[in-house]
Design a protein around this motif. Structure first.
Motif, short mmCIF file in Angstrom:
data_model
loop_
_atom_site.label_atom_id
_atom_site.label_comp_id
_atom_site.label_asym_id
_atom_site.label_seq_id
_atom_site.Cartn_x
_atom_site.Cartn_y
_atom_site.Cartn_z
N VAL A 172 -1.87 15.50 28.14
CA VAL A 172 -0.52 14.92 28.13
C VAL A 172 -0.18 14.14 29.41
O VAL A 172 0.48 13.11 29.35
CB VAL A 172 0.54 16.00 27.81
N TRP A 173 -0.64 14.58 30.57
CA TRP A 173 -0.31 13.85 31.80
C TRP A 173 -1.00 12.49 31.85
O TRP A 173 -0.44 11.50 32.31
CB TRP A 173 -0.69 14.66 33.04
N PHE A 174 -2.26 12.46 31.37
CA PHE A 174 -3.00 11.20 31.37
C PHE A 174 -2.30 10.19 30.46
O PHE A 174 -2.14 9.01 30.80
CB PHE A 174 -4.44 11.46 30.89
N VAL A 231 10.90 9.07 27.24
CA VAL A 231 10.58 10.47 26.97
C VAL A 231 9.09 10.70 26.76
O VAL A 231 8.37 9.84 26.25
CB VAL A 231 11.35 10.98 25.72
N ASP A 232 8.67 11.91 27.15
CA ASP A 232 7.28 12.35 27.08
C ASP A 232 7.19 13.27 25.86
O ASP A 232 7.68 14.40 25.90
CB ASP A 232 7.00 13.12 28.39
N GLN A 233 6.64 12.76 24.79
CA GLN A 233 6.78 13.49 23.52
C GLN A 233 5.59 14.34 23.10
O GLN A 233 5.70 15.14 22.18
CB GLN A 233 7.10 12.47 22.41
N ALA A 285 0.99 10.39 29.56
CA ALA A 285 2.36 10.10 30.02
C ALA A 285 2.39 9.10 31.18
O ALA A 285 3.23 8.20 31.21
CB ALA A 285 3.05 11.40 30.44
N LEU A 286 1.49 9.28 32.15
CA LEU A 286 1.52 8.39 33.32
C LEU A 286 1.32 6.93 32.93
O LEU A 286 1.90 6.02 33.52
CB LEU A 286 0.44 8.82 34.34
N ILE A 287 0.53 6.74 31.87
CA ILE A 287 0.24 5.37 31.44
C ILE A 287 1.49 4.65 30.93
O ILE A 287 1.54 3.42 30.90
CB ILE A 287 -0.93 5.38 30.42
N1 MSP Z 1 7.10 14.80 31.45
C1 MSP Z 1 6.91 15.03 32.84
C2 MSP Z 1 6.97 13.73 33.62
C3 MSP Z 1 5.98 12.68 33.19
S1 MSP Z 1 6.16 11.21 34.11
C4 MSP Z 1 4.84 10.31 33.70
C5 MSP Z 1 8.00 15.97 33.37
N2 MSP Z 1 9.08 16.11 32.60
S2 MSP Z 1 10.32 17.05 32.93
O1 MSP Z 1 11.22 16.92 31.80
O2 MSP Z 1 9.88 18.37 33.26
O3 MSP Z 1 10.99 16.49 34.21
C6 MSP Z 1 11.47 15.16 34.22
C7 MSP Z 1 12.02 14.80 35.59
O4 MSP Z 1 13.17 15.60 35.85
C8 MSP Z 1 11.02 15.05 36.72
O5 MSP Z 1 11.04 13.98 37.65
C9 MSP Z 1 11.55 16.31 37.35
O6 MSP Z 1 11.27 16.40 38.72
C10 MSP Z 1 13.04 16.13 37.14
N3 MSP Z 1 13.74 17.41 37.23
C11 MSP Z 1 13.54 18.52 36.46
N4 MSP Z 1 14.34 19.51 36.91
C12 MSP Z 1 15.08 19.06 37.97
C13 MSP Z 1 16.12 19.59 38.75
N5 MSP Z 1 16.55 20.83 38.61
N6 MSP Z 1 16.70 18.77 39.66
C14 MSP Z 1 16.33 17.45 39.79
N7 MSP Z 1 15.36 16.93 39.07
C15 MSP Z 1 14.63 17.73 38.25
O7 MSP Z 1 7.84 16.49 34.47
#
Ligand code: MSP
Length: 530
Positions: free
Chosen positions: A225-227, A46-48, A229-231
């Motif tokens: 946050v992206w910098f 999770v990305d917190q 999270a990717l790590i």
């Molecule tokens: N926290 C970032 C990702 C950081 S990775 C270093 C993020 N989080 S998210 O919660 O928005 O999305 C997480 C994942 O779920 C992403 O890969 C995103 O594409 C996927 N999905 C979010 N909504 C989706 C759908 N409706 N259908 C399929 N996958 C989807 O982005």
């Protein structure tokens, strides 16, 4: 080693079906690789951090740490319910991750990859980024996709992304398998051709965002946050880990075999920022990860318009409730069966019920039930392999051999739906074979015992193969079939072990119990769920 990761989900709310799809997809791929005999390490998490979490926590009147840990539990519970088998769990508030991000920032600063400068511009709170004129719509405005947009004037830290742009273009062109499928790779190539990359703002002043990883050499700032999270993909793989950190050995895992992500976060985050960050850290071309991009689960609204499933549209499907209602097996099966990896699909609860009932309850469940039931009733539960095989048996074996080949090709290409369709083709063949050969009739004439044995054996042997083939998608039902077959070691077989002759002569099978109880929906309930 097959090191597979998923995107880490934002903890600004509860998980929805899109999140669940991605994690199940990665789990299926990880389990398939184990079936192929690969050593696998599956990392998810999770990305917190970030503004969205800070904002949600404020609205709820609690601090961001408490808020993030509460929502994290929702993800953990769901992954347990859906039977995910991961080896590593990434939480970005983990001290080991923070230390890694800070070490990388200091390193990059020493290498001259970072600089500080003032900037005045428009900022999207929702997307947590500064906007440029390119982000304006035809009317010259920032559209609703950017949410609340504010004008800001502040000093920040920048990463020299532009210094790596030429390298990246060459890299993506040279390595066609960097991004799968091809349409997504082309999308990235298009984005690279049309843009001159700007440097990336990677800090946020603490006055407006406290909820992030502090800059080690400028403590008035936290990390974008992206910098941060990717790590996670390397920090939790043991990159720059301290002694005793209880993390894997980085050299054993890296480079990553697949980052499984959704199409929305390829450009710019995973396709541009991430490889440039790694390149700046000194990773060579051969050390770059591979990216598998999946499509989206969408959902029609009341007027029948298809919309991306998102909290903004209020059309999210709750995977937790879905699993409670239909069972985790039905959810796992549906999310990988009714979508082609890389493409989008529309969520439709009626299809979930139909696919489960037809392909699992009526076909595979029926094969299991009749193979074991008839062996028990007509042969005292004993399988006789030395029996009379005729033309129909030769055909059935050929069908199985072909299906194993098709399954392998599809799974190697991450095409889970095609692999499942291949299994179903064999199951349908088996049920038709039983109908044609009518063991219940053969059992009436003792002179036909060799034919009866042949038919029962071919059904049981096929069932054993199908249990192994379906195990990456449906591990629990596969285990239940193995146990009813009384073949406890069946699921420790590898894909290459699948050859005719899994069932030994004289083997005694167990009693059938329904593996896939049929889903029955009252009419009113169906309307409610759909
Ligand atoms: N926290 C970032 C990702 C950081 S990775 C270093 C993020 N989080 S998210 O919660 O928005 O999305 C997480 C994942 O779920 C992403 O890969 C995103 O594409 C996927 N999905 C979010 N909504 C989706 C759908 N409706 N259908 C399929 N996958 C989807 O982005």
């Amino acid at each position: 080693m097959f090191f597979i990761t998923t995107a880490i989900d934002y903890t600004n709310g509860a998980p929805h079906l899109g999140h669940a799809y991605e994690k199940v997809l990665a789990d299926v791929i990880a389990r398939y690789q184990r079936l192929r005999g690969e050593e696998v390490y599956f990392l998810t998490g999770v990305d917190q951090h970030g503004q969205k979490v800070q904002q949600k926590a404020e609205e709820a009147g609690i601090n961001p740490a408490t808020f993030a840990s509460k929502t994290t539990k929702l993800f953990l519970n769901l992954w347990k319910k859906l039977g995910l088998q991961y080896d590593g769990w990434a939480e970005t508030t983990d001290e080991r991750h923070k230390a890694c991000v800070q070490a990388i920032l200091s390193d990059l600063n020493e290498r001259g990859e970072l600089y500080k400068k003032g900037y005045k511009g428009f900022y999207s709170v929702k997307q947590e980024q500064f906007l440029t004129d390119r982000d304006r719509n035809e009317a010259g405005e920032f559209g609703p996709e950017w949410g609340q947009v504010e004008e800001r004037d502040e000093e920040n830290w920048y990463f020299r992304l532009s210094a790596h742009a030429e390298w990246l273009k060459g890299f993506v062109e040279k390595y066609p398998d960097f991004v799968t499928p091809t349409i997504r790779r082309n999308e990235l190539l298009g984005a690279l051709a049309n843009s001159s990359e700007l440097d990336l703002c990677i800090s946020r002043p603490k006055e407006r965002l406290r909820w992030g990883i502090e800059f080690p050499f400028d403590t008035n700032y936290v990390t974008y946050v992206w910098f941060d999270a990717l790590i996670n993909y390397i920090s939790f793989a043991g990159y720059r880990a301290k002694e005793g950190s209880n993390l894997p050995e980085f050299e054993k895992l890296w480079p990553c075999a697949a980052h499984v992500i959704g199409k929305d976060i390829l450009v710019p985050a995973h396709g541009i920022y991430w490889p440039c960050m790694l390149h700046a850290m000194g990773f060579a071309d051969e050390e770059m990860p591979k990216i598998l991009v999946h499509g989206w689960w969408n959902r029609k609204n009341e007027e029948g318009k298809v919309l991306a499933m998102s909290k903004t549209f209020g059309n999210v499907v709750d995977p937790d409730a879905l699993a409670d209602r239909f069972g985790a097996d039905a959810v796992r099966y549906y999310v990988v069966r009714d979508i082609t990896t890389g493409k989008d699909a529309d969520f439709d609860v009626e299809r979930l019920i139909m696919l489960y009932n037809q392909e699992l309850a009526n076909e595979l469940g029926n094969l299991c039930n009749r193979a074991l039931n008839m062996t028990a009733r007509f042969a005292g539960g004993i399988v006789t392999t030395v029996s009379e095989a005729g033309e129909d048996e030769v055909k059935l074996r050929a069908s199985l051999e072909a299906v194993i080949g098709e399954y392998r090709v599809a799974m190697d290409a991450y095409d889970i739906a095609e692999a499942l369709k291949a299994i179903n083709r064999h199951v349908t063949q088996c049920n038709a074979y039983a109908e044609r050969n009518k063991p219940w009739e053969l059992a009436k004439d003792p002179a036909l015992k060799p034919r009866l044995d042949a038919v029962l054996y071919h059904l049981v042997e096929s069932l054993a193969h199908c249990a192994v083939l379906i195990s990456p998608v449906l591990p629990d039902p596969a285990a239940r079939i193995a146990s009813q077959l009384r073949m406890d070691d069946l699921l420790s077989l590898k894909l290459d072990d699948l050859k005719w002759g899994l069932v030994a002569d004289g083997h005694e099978t167990g009693k059938p119990k329904p593996v896939f109880p049929k889903i029955v929906v009252e009419e009113e309930e169906g309307e409610e769920i759909g």
